[in-house]
Scaffold this active site. Sequence first.
Site, short mmCIF file in Angstrom:
data_model
loop_
_atom_site.label_atom_id
_atom_site.label_comp_id
_atom_site.label_asym_id
_atom_site.label_seq_id
_atom_site.Cartn_x
_atom_site.Cartn_y
_atom_site.Cartn_z
N ARG A 151 -21.02 24.02 14.81
CA ARG A 151 -20.85 25.37 15.36
C ARG A 151 -21.58 26.43 14.53
O ARG A 151 -21.18 27.60 14.51
CB ARG A 151 -19.37 25.73 15.49
N SER A 202 -12.35 27.05 23.22
CA SER A 202 -11.80 26.76 21.88
C SER A 202 -11.83 28.04 21.04
O SER A 202 -12.90 28.59 20.78
CB SER A 202 -12.59 25.66 21.20
N GLU A 210 -13.72 30.85 16.38
CA GLU A 210 -15.02 30.38 16.86
C GLU A 210 -15.82 31.44 17.63
O GLU A 210 -17.00 31.60 17.40
CB GLU A 210 -14.85 29.12 17.72
#
Length: 352
Positions: A175, A251, A347
Amino acid sequence: MPNSLHANIQTNVNLADYATMALPSTASHFVSVTTLDELKQAIVIAQEQSLPIIVLGEGSNSLFTCDVSALVLHMNISGFEVDASASSDDDIVLVAGAGAHWDDFVQFAIVHNAYGIENLSWIPGAVGAAPIQNIGAYGVELSHVLEWVEVIDLNTAPDFSVRRIYAIECELSYRESIFKQRLKNQVIIIRVAIRLSLSKQFNLNYAALSSYLDDLPTPKDELTLTDIRQAVISIRDSKLPNPEKCPNAGSFFKNPIIPKSQFEKLKQAHANIPNYPVDGDHCKLAAAWLIDQAGWKGKRFGNVGVHEKQALVLVNYNQAQGHELMALAREIQASVHERFGVALEIEPRVYE
């Protein structure tokens, strides 16, 4: 450079309709661009008015929790093509505009019998966000197939040079990418290219996907690209809420990566704690498990809550305000840290 785009710039635009979490937030300036020329014009206008630029695709990874004084640049440069000059008998290079829908890109690959991103089906968002986040799912990451990213350099006004950044230069990790670090606010992604195999090869190692396929009547060695795509879509649909029906940003927290020494101590107290090897010294924990064990899964607090089927997903139940969502997120972070000594990192990009 002509300034015809001036007429298309809107003021005081509510961003709730442009981000999947649907939080109320007003952008002082907003414009959609569909061509490279329009993009360059928008950058010039922003720089002339000393406005920060916020690039927005489909808003599945952006949280606007307050009003923003900026030019929100809605990226709609789309289109798909095959780069025949870079392809071979063994593989194919596919190119997409940054504003194209990611899942449409997956379908484009399948139409061309190209293997490598079928596990990334039904991930919400635009193509341009994929390398920023190094998106991943079911054992596959964009880093496995990325060829290059084409960008506009914001520091090369007024003509704005276009350059390619090849995958090896993108500093991709879990990520993470150069676009979230050294090149943040320095470039705008306009096109993305991926290299896929023309030979049948699936990645079926992820437990949930493998288990789902075991229950199908078709033997695994006879499965097609479409079979894998439909399996991934079915799994995601069973676990994740549809943002159009229940606003969310997917998420909400990253799976934390911790030293193995810390994991061994955690395992003594929590024998069944899931973990995934990263390298010789680190492992990845399942953030959803940590949040669930801390007692948050399925809990609702006024207008916001934690989804009942997936503890990683925070949802906006009823016209929530940004401060409500962030308060819940910080309580979850504090709770998980207190119980496990593990820090959860948010995130999505947060504007607050």
